[in-house]
Structure formats: C-alpha cells, structure tokens
Design a protein around this motif. Structure first.
Motif, PDB file in Angstrom:
ATOM      1  N   LEU A  73       0.856  -1.185   0.000  1.00 57.51           N
ATOM      2  CA  LEU A  73       0.000   0.000   0.000  1.00 57.51           C
ATOM      3  C   LEU A  73       0.887   1.228   0.000  1.00 57.51           C
ATOM      4  CD1 LEU A  73      -2.600   1.722   0.666  1.00 57.51           C
ATOM      5  CD2 LEU A  73      -2.102   1.231   3.061  1.00 57.51           C
ATOM      6  N   GLU A  74       0.620   2.158  -0.918  1.00 57.37           N
ATOM      7  CA  GLU A  74       1.351   3.424  -0.928  1.00 57.37           C
ATOM      8  C   GLU A  74       0.344   4.560  -0.819  1.00 57.37           C
ATOM      9  OE1 GLU A  74       4.665   5.974  -3.422  1.00 57.37           O
ATOM     10  OE2 GLU A  74       4.117   3.971  -4.091  1.00 57.37           O
ATOM     11  N   VAL A  75       0.577   5.412   0.194  1.00 59.40           N
ATOM     12  CA  VAL A  75      -0.278   6.577   0.405  1.00 59.40           C
ATOM     13  C   VAL A  75       0.582   7.705   0.957  1.00 59.40           C
ATOM     14  CG1 VAL A  75      -1.033   5.733   2.681  1.00 59.40           C
ATOM     15  CG2 VAL A  75      -2.404   7.433   1.486  1.00 59.40           C
ATOM     16  N   ASP A  76       0.454   8.868   0.376  1.00 57.51           N
ATOM     17  CA  ASP A  76       1.222  10.050   0.810  1.00 57.51           C
ATOM     18  C   ASP A  76       2.717   9.766   0.922  1.00 57.51           C
ATOM     19  OD1 ASP A  76      -1.124  11.543   0.953  1.00 57.51           O
ATOM     20  OD2 ASP A  76      -1.468  10.979   3.038  1.00 57.51           O
ATOM     21  N   GLY A  77       3.259   8.983  -0.012  1.00 54.38           N
ATOM     22  CA  GLY A  77       4.688   8.706  -0.016  1.00 54.38           C
ATOM     23  C   GLY A  77       5.138   7.613   0.928  1.00 54.38           C
ATOM     24  N   GLY A  78       4.264   7.175   1.832  1.00 53.32           N
ATOM     25  CA  GLY A  78       4.608   6.088   2.749  1.00 53.32           C
ATOM     26  C   GLY A  78       4.141   4.752   2.196  1.00 53.32           C
ATOM     27  N   LYS A  79       4.860   3.689   2.535  1.00 52.20           N
ATOM     28  CA  LYS A  79       4.505   2.347   2.067  1.00 52.20           C
ATOM     29  C   LYS A  79       4.267   1.422   3.250  1.00 52.20           C
ATOM     30  CE  LYS A  79       6.858   2.446  -2.368  1.00 52.20           C
ATOM     31  NZ  LYS A  79       7.744   1.687  -3.263  1.00 52.20           N
ATOM     32  N   SER A  80       3.282   0.531   3.085  1.00 51.89           N
ATOM     33  CA  SER A  80       2.939  -0.439   4.127  1.00 51.89           C
ATOM     34  C   SER A  80       2.782  -1.807   3.491  1.00 51.89           C
ATOM     35  CB  SER A  80       1.644  -0.047   4.832  1.00 51.89           C
ATOM     36  OG  SER A  80       1.762   1.226   5.427  1.00 51.89           O
ATOM     37  N   PRO A  81       3.390  -2.838   4.095  1.00 54.88           N
ATOM     38  CA  PRO A  81       3.350  -4.186   3.514  1.00 54.88           C
ATOM     39  C   PRO A  81       2.164  -5.009   3.991  1.00 54.88           C
ATOM     40  CG  PRO A  81       4.837  -4.175   5.363  1.00 54.88           C
ATOM     41  CD  PRO A  81       4.316  -2.760   5.228  1.00 54.88           C
ATOM     42  N   GLY A  82       1.869  -6.029   3.215  1.00 54.05           N
ATOM     43  CA  GLY A  82       0.833  -6.969   3.597  1.00 54.05           C
ATOM     44  C   GLY A  82       0.877  -8.199   2.711  1.00 54.05           C
ATOM     45  N   TRP A  83      -0.179  -9.001   2.821  1.00 50.40           N
ATOM     46  CA  TRP A  83      -0.305 -10.252   2.076  1.00 50.40           C
ATOM     47  C   TRP A  83      -1.686 -10.345   1.466  1.00 50.40           C
ATOM     48  CZ3 TRP A  83       3.937 -12.991   1.242  1.00 50.40           C
ATOM     49  CH2 TRP A  83       5.011 -12.780   2.087  1.00 50.40           C
ATOM     50  N   TRP A  84      -1.780 -11.061   0.351  1.00 51.38           N
ATOM     51  CA  TRP A  84      -3.070 -11.295  -0.288  1.00 51.38           C
ATOM     52  C   TRP A  84      -3.111 -12.735  -0.802  1.00 51.38           C
ATOM     53  CZ3 TRP A  84      -4.269 -12.527  -5.386  1.00 51.38           C
ATOM     54  CH2 TRP A  84      -3.175 -12.544  -6.271  1.00 51.38           C
ATOM     55  N   HIS A  85      -4.343 -13.221  -1.050  1.00 54.54           N
ATOM     56  CA  HIS A  85      -4.520 -14.545  -1.645  1.00 54.54           C
ATOM     57  C   HIS A  85      -5.870 -14.600  -2.354  1.00 54.54           C
ATOM     58  CE1 HIS A  85      -6.613 -15.020   2.198  1.00 54.54           C
ATOM     59  NE2 HIS A  85      -7.340 -15.923   1.593  1.00 54.54           N
ATOM     60  N   GLY A  86      -5.921 -15.400  -3.422  1.00 54.22           N
ATOM     61  CA  GLY A  86      -7.178 -15.617  -4.123  1.00 54.22           C
ATOM     62  C   GLY A  86      -8.116 -16.446  -3.269  1.00 54.22           C
ATOM     63  N   THR A  87      -9.395 -16.106  -3.321  1.00 54.60           N
ATOM     64  CA  THR A  87     -10.404 -16.854  -2.565  1.00 54.60           C
ATOM     65  C   THR A  87     -11.437 -17.502  -3.478  1.00 54.60           C
ATOM     66  OG1 THR A  87     -11.684 -14.829  -2.244  1.00 54.60           O
ATOM     67  CG2 THR A  87     -10.139 -15.449  -0.489  1.00 54.60           C
ATOM     68  N   GLY A  88     -11.392 -17.189  -4.755  1.00 58.13           N
ATOM     69  CA  GLY A  88     -12.334 -17.728  -5.734  1.00 58.13           C
ATOM     70  C   GLY A  88     -11.957 -17.249  -7.119  1.00 58.13           C
ATOM     71  N   HIS A  89     -12.829 -17.485  -8.091  1.00 57.54           N
ATOM     72  CA  HIS A  89     -12.518 -17.164  -9.487  1.00 57.54           C
ATOM     73  C   HIS A  89     -12.233 -15.675  -9.698  1.00 57.54           C
ATOM     74  CE1 HIS A  89     -12.413 -17.453 -13.779  1.00 57.54           C
ATOM     75  NE2 HIS A  89     -13.422 -16.619 -13.899  1.00 57.54           N
ATOM     76  N   GLN A  90     -13.012 -14.804  -9.122  1.00 55.76           N
ATOM     77  CA  GLN A  90     -12.838 -13.355  -9.275  1.00 55.76           C
ATOM     78  C   GLN A  90     -12.720 -12.660  -7.922  1.00 55.76           C
ATOM     79  OE1 GLN A  90     -12.716 -11.597 -12.262  1.00 55.76           O
ATOM     80  NE2 GLN A  90     -12.867 -13.474 -13.440  1.00 55.76           N
ATOM     81  N   THR A  91     -12.367 -13.394  -6.885  1.00 58.02           N
ATOM     82  CA  THR A  91     -12.347 -12.824  -5.538  1.00 58.02           C
ATOM     83  C   THR A  91     -10.995 -13.053  -4.869  1.00 58.02           C
ATOM     84  OG1 THR A  91     -13.276 -14.844  -4.590  1.00 58.02           O
ATOM     85  CG2 THR A  91     -14.844 -13.123  -5.239  1.00 58.02           C
TER      86      THR A  91
END
Length: 149
Positions: free
Chosen positions: A61-79
C-alpha cells in the motif's frame, strides 16, 4: 459390487473439487497481480492510494509517499482477500499507532471493489476504533510499479 460405486463417485467428486479450488485461486491471482489506483472511503473521509499486488502473495500500500506491507490470496474465481498493517506517524516521525486492514475484494475486468473492517490501534497496542472501509480500484498496469515494501 454396487457398494463400491458410491465410494468411487464420491472420490471422483472430491478430486474434482480439489482440482477446481486451486484453479479459482490461480485465476484470481493472474488477474490481480499488478498496480492499482484506488479510492478508499471510510466514515467522514476518502483518500487516493496505490496498491501493488505481487505474484508471490505480497501486497504494498502506498499513500502520501509512505509504504505499508501486507499479504493477499485468491479466494475464488474473481475474488481475493488482502491484509495490510499501516503504521501511522505524526509529522515528527513519532508512532501514533497502526491500522490492521482486512479487505475482501471482487474483481471485474480492470476494476475491483473491496470492503472490510479496519482496526485502529494505539501505540501501546490497545484497540482505538474499528471502521467499515470500502476500496474502489482501477488497474494501472499488469505489473507492480516497484519493489515490494
């Protein structure tokens, strides 16, 4: 002999489900990876952000020049789901607390909408607030814009 038929049919059905579930997650991954410009809406405020999703499951995530990390994963065909920890600082650089972002997204072509609860914590780790947040995003590129957070 007929007693084995239900067992074989059940095993075949379970095998099909086991093959389809990863395919849905892979489809979500292939369409989610890239750089997205988004508008975040929460009670009383909106802001523009950039989200970069990487094939290995990282999100930045980038907002106002700052960055924040995270994780994501698919949960379905389009989700898909993504989780990010965003630290908050005052102008002098002192930690004001952090936000745990947890969003469930639905992608349609070159856009996605997500919603979830963001939990805001004080520097000592006590929960300050929980707010419902929506994100409306548009793909900018099929590749993340930079190196991961």
């Amino acid at each position: 002999m007929n007693k084995t038929w239900p067992t074989v049919a059940a095993a075949a059905a379970l095998s099909f489900v086991a093959l389809v579930a990863p395919a849905h997650a892979a489809a979500a991954a292939s369409g989610t990876v890239g750089s997205w410009r988004a508008t975040v809406t929460r009670p009383g405020a909106t802001e523009n952000i950039t989200l970069d999703f990487y094939a290995d499951g990282r999100v930045c995530l980038e907002v106002d020049g700052g960055k924040s990390p995270g994780w994501w994963h698919g949960t379905g065909h389009q989700t898909f789901n993504y989780k990010i920890k965003e630290n908050m600082f005052d102008p002098s650089g002192n930690l004001l607390g952090w936000v745990k972002i947890d969003q469930d997204a639905v992608r349609s072509g070159t856009a996605f909408t997500s919603q979830g609860i963001s939990r805001v914590y004080n520097p000592d780790g006590t929960l300050r607030d929980s707010v419902h947040v929506t994100v409306d995003a548009t793909r900018q590129s099929g590749h993340p814009s930079g190196t991961p957070c």
